[in-house]
Motif scaffolding. Structure first.
Motif, short mmCIF file in Angstrom:
data_model
loop_
_atom_site.label_atom_id
_atom_site.label_comp_id
_atom_site.label_asym_id
_atom_site.label_seq_id
_atom_site.Cartn_x
_atom_site.Cartn_y
_atom_site.Cartn_z
N GLU B 416 42.93 41.73 125.67
CA GLU B 416 42.57 42.20 127.00
C GLU B 416 42.32 43.71 126.97
O GLU B 416 41.40 44.22 127.61
N GLN B 417 43.14 44.43 126.20
CA GLN B 417 42.93 45.87 126.10
C GLN B 417 41.55 46.16 125.51
O GLN B 417 40.80 47.01 126.00
N LEU B 418 41.21 45.43 124.44
CA LEU B 418 39.91 45.63 123.79
C LEU B 418 38.78 45.38 124.79
O LEU B 418 37.82 46.15 124.89
N ARG B 419 38.90 44.28 125.53
CA ARG B 419 37.89 43.93 126.53
C ARG B 419 37.72 45.07 127.54
O ARG B 419 36.62 45.49 127.88
N ARG B 420 38.84 45.63 127.99
CA ARG B 420 38.77 46.68 129.00
C ARG B 420 38.20 47.98 128.42
O ARG B 420 37.43 48.68 129.07
N PHE B 421 38.57 48.30 127.18
CA PHE B 421 38.00 49.49 126.53
C PHE B 421 36.48 49.38 126.49
O PHE B 421 35.77 50.31 126.83
N LYS B 422 36.03 48.20 126.05
CA LYS B 422 34.58 48.03 125.93
C LYS B 422 33.89 48.10 127.28
O LYS B 422 32.84 48.71 127.42
N ALA B 423 34.53 47.49 128.27
CA ALA B 423 33.94 47.51 129.62
C ALA B 423 33.84 48.95 130.11
O ALA B 423 32.87 49.34 130.76
N ARG B 424 34.84 49.76 129.80
CA ARG B 424 34.81 51.15 130.22
C ARG B 424 33.68 51.91 129.55
O ARG B 424 33.03 52.76 130.16
N GLU B 425 33.47 51.64 128.29
CA GLU B 425 32.39 52.32 127.58
C GLU B 425 31.03 51.95 128.15
O GLU B 425 30.12 52.76 128.16
N GLU B 426 30.96 50.73 128.64
CA GLU B 426 29.66 50.26 129.12
C GLU B 426 29.34 50.77 130.52
O GLU B 426 28.20 51.13 130.81
N ALA B 427 30.35 50.81 131.37
CA ALA B 427 30.09 51.23 132.74
C ALA B 427 30.07 52.75 132.81
O ALA B 427 31.06 53.40 132.50
N ALA B 428 28.96 53.30 133.19
CA ALA B 428 28.78 54.75 133.19
C ALA B 428 29.87 55.44 134.02
O ALA B 428 30.45 56.43 133.61
N PHE B 429 30.15 54.89 135.18
CA PHE B 429 31.09 55.55 136.08
C PHE B 429 32.54 55.44 135.62
O PHE B 429 33.43 56.02 136.20
N LYS B 430 32.75 54.64 134.56
CA LYS B 430 34.11 54.53 134.04
C LYS B 430 34.24 55.19 132.68
O LYS B 430 35.31 55.18 132.08
N ARG B 431 33.13 55.77 132.19
CA ARG B 431 33.15 56.21 130.81
C ARG B 431 34.17 57.34 130.57
O ARG B 431 34.73 57.47 129.50
#
Lengths: 495, 495
Positions: B416-431
């Motif tokens: 789940e941590q990996l999934r969230r890290f990747k999602a953060r990298e993808e979403a500009a506003f969360k980068r």
């Protein structure tokens, strides 16, 4: 704790003027070195008796050093901001940063001492708070803070004199409030509580420094010297790259020549006839007390320490003459055995403790740690510094378990000691009593003297007080020892 | 203190048989090395819950090592010899010499715990005695003694099961006395007192090691490992010529794979609809509680710790949505500022404490000392070892001053941590929320895991308990946090 501070130390104006310029320069240099290397923060606690010169000393420190890097905080009643947070919050807010010096005037000790002296909290609650403070200060020390705790002291007479003097002078009259006199009425209670608090919180890492507040020059010089020594030791450690941890702050050093030992008049008069009649009476009372029902529930621990040839053995024999052989044990303490060396240093004394109804007489004792071991370097400074607390704890445990603990220090003058040494060498049957070590120790007396004074100041407690015995005249010494012993014993047994 | 020990640790017979021969050999070798260099004495304290295997473990240690150099002392009622001397006398008599190992079964902790659990002494008196014991142990450590304190634990259920099992077996029936069942009735009181005592006396120099007593193999392996590590560390220090002082005994290490964190089921179900309705209700109750008259006299301190991307920020927002902006402050804790670095490490948190009626929410906190600073080596082992006590003291002071202190640890699974890290990298506003440090920390998780478990075991106290939050499902995590918060808050305010 207050023995040395009640001796009446003085420093003449002329002597003070001679040392002051150098002291100021040195303090200022130390302050700037501290500012530059920013190795640690310095916290100075200012506590003590009203009128003992706390305020004047703080002003002086600000005059001597650069006040821009000294933060003075005086704490009175807490503000509402402060009341709504934990007790220590206001003090955390006032902690100086590394490189700075913080002077806390009225601090975490004021409330506990006041609350107990005025009966607002019980003894157990006081001790709880003191143990919290010990943990707090251990944390500060572990974080590298140099903590110097000054207690400005005045004797009861001293405080009265000081308040009267302030009142008599129109310029200073305003400084004496009615509260000061009310407070003076409570002097004895306050002193007793303060003694307990200081003892409990005088640790190897942050010992209290007791300052005789009577004489302004003396007081100033002592505070200045102590602060300077503390700063220098810590700066040296930081510069050497030791982790700046757990450094003991220095003990107080007397600035004048006066100390607990040389203040004694060693040659006290007593004639043989007088001695014999008094001895008989005192031994009679001692024998009675020891056979009493009350003593069957108690035990007695006697400690004899003193200079070589001061007459410890002779005095002990005058005590044991009054005792039933089955009742007592004399423990001469020399170098530890192999078995004893394999144990913590107090172990050898624990194994010799008397049962109820019994007596152990220690001819030398656990005080070797802070005397010979300190002077000869047999243990590190950290070891003998922590020993004061450990010894006080040990004696507290004895007293809590019903023991009566009495401690005697026997002093002889230089000339009298020399005379006795020579007499021992001449008399064949006494020759075993004199060794090259005795002559060597005699040379080292200047090192022993401050060690003895520190010992008395730091271990003479409400539970186990030291009696200093003027021993040039053996008759006088023996009678004094027996009188103190019998008086204290009877008092303890009648409680 | 007992969190890890109540997880139900196990070691299979096969696994045990595999490690036991090596452990025995290593222990025996360490024992002989100790005997030879005689650098220090080892004192092992054996305490704990009846039936948790104390006696069996002592027998085992004697079997594993050379019993001629192990002295076992069991203390029951004091003899009359002992009663007539200070409390600690019997223990001083039993201290092992340098080179030896002493096992003290029933020791200086038995009386204080028993006296308090059965109401014979008050809390303040207990604390006085514990502070005496802390000073005593500090002295032992300073004198070079290796002190290892084992607490053998059983949960309430565990104790019952164990007693029943012993009774059911004709061979062991004799071991269950009536007193054991009476004692069992008092389990909760006894456990609460024991927790307080262990916490107060778990110091950097002599921490308690809590042993899960349920499974004989597990128990034996854990005790053996801990003792071996303690001996080896100290022997190494002595051989290296360090003065053998102030060595911390090791903390407990789990022997099986089970720990507080991996025992959690991280993916807990909760649907969005459920979440929304529960959230609304809980936020309503929170808002009510915060506006109550009772809260005006209290304050609230919330601590959020957890893995990166575990959802601390989101959870905090769900809390603050219910609060009046004037009432709270969120303090995100990152690397300390220069100003903070110039102060003791707790200073930065003291300055952020709330007044009455207010809330401070710490997004990361003082626990950095025992997490990132420990793992990254930013402070020494001695520093983080003493931090547990210092943190407990700090939180005690908060609670004594009226604060309500709640602490949340948020755990997410690796995937789940990996999934969230990747999602953060993808979403500009969360980068901005993802940095190389996060990836680095993720690699270091195996080092963080034991640090987190130690933290929870050593700082989850009656005053300030940790709540572990399963956070793979954000809805579940937020609702759990709010529910715990609201329940505890209402409970505290209604007292």
């Amino acid at each position: 704790m207050f023995e040395s501070a009640e001796l009446g130390h003085r420093l003449s104006k002329a002597d003070y003027d001679e040392i002051e310029p150098q002291l100021r320069t040195d303090l200022l240099n130390a302050q700037f070195e501290l500012l530059e290397n920013k190795g640690f923060a310095t916290v100075i606690l200012i506590n003590g008796i009203d009128g003992a010169g706390r305020g004047e000393t703080v002003n002086l420190l600000n005059e001597w050093m650069d006040p821009r890097h000294i933060e003075v905080h005086a704490f009175d009643k807490p503000t509402d901001e402060e009341r709504e947070r934990p007790f220590l919050w206001r003090f955390w807010r006032a902690l100086p940063a590394k490189g700075k010096i913080g002077i806390l005037f009225g601090n975490w000790y004021s409330d506990p001492i006041g609350d107990r002296a005025f009966g607002r909290i019980k003894k157990a609650h006081l001790d709880q708070r003191l143990s919290d403070l010990n943990r707090f200060e251990a944390m500060l020390a572990a974080e590298g803070v140099l903590l110097i705790k000054f207690w400005f002291h005045l004797s009861r007479q001293g405080q009265k004199k000081r308040l009267k003097a302030l009142e008599a002078n129109p310029d200073t009259r305003w400084r004496v409030r009615e509260a000061d006199w009310l407070f003076y009425e409570e002097y004895d209670r306050y002193r007793a509580v303060a003694e307990h608090v200081l003892r409990r919180t005088s640790t190897g890492i942050a010992p209290w420094v007791i300052v005789d507040g009577t004489d302004p020059q003396y007081r100033a010089a002592q505070v200045g010297n102590t602060l300077l020594e503390g700063l220098r030791r810590k700066i040296e450690q930081v510069n050497k790259g030791y982790r700046a941890r757990l450094t003991a702050a220095p003990l107080a050093r007397a600035v004048d020549e006066r100390n607990l030992l040389n203040a004694l008049v060693l040659n006290q008069p007593m004639e043989k006839k007088d001695y014999e009649s008094q001895l008989e009476k005192l031994q009679g009372r001692l024998a009675m007390a020891m056979r009493s029902e009350a003593f069957a529930k108690r035990s007695l621990v006697l400690v004899f320490e003193g200079m070589d040839a001061a007459g410890k053995g002779g005095a002990i024999r005058r005590v044991t003459q009054a005792l039933d052989t089955r009742q007592y044990q004399v423990s001469p303490i020399a170098a530890p055995s192999d078995e004893e060396r394999a144990q913590p240093y107090l172990w050898r004394f624990w194994r010799r403790l008397p049962r109820r109804g019994k007596v152990t007489i220690f001819d030398r004792s656990w005080y070797g740690r802070v005397l010979v071991e300190r002077v000869e370097g047999f243990c590190s400074e950290a070891d003998w510094m922590r020993a004061y607390t450990e010894i006080n704890d040990f004696e507290d445990q004895l007293v809590s378990a019903g023991a009566i603990v009495l401690k005697f220090w026997l002093s002889v003058s230089d000339e009298e000691q020399l005379r006795r040494f020579k007499a021992r060498e001449e008399a064949a049957f006494k020759r075993y009593k004199i060794t090259p070590d005795d002559w060597r120790n005699r040379e080292k007396w200047p090192l022993y003297e401050p060690a003895v004074c520190d010992m008395i100041d730091r271990t003479s407690t409400e539970n186990a007080v030291w009696t200093l015995v003027e021993a040039d005249n053996k008759y006088y010494a023996r009678v004094k020892i027996l009188r103190v012993l019998v008086d204290k014993l009877e008092l303890a047994l009648n409680k």
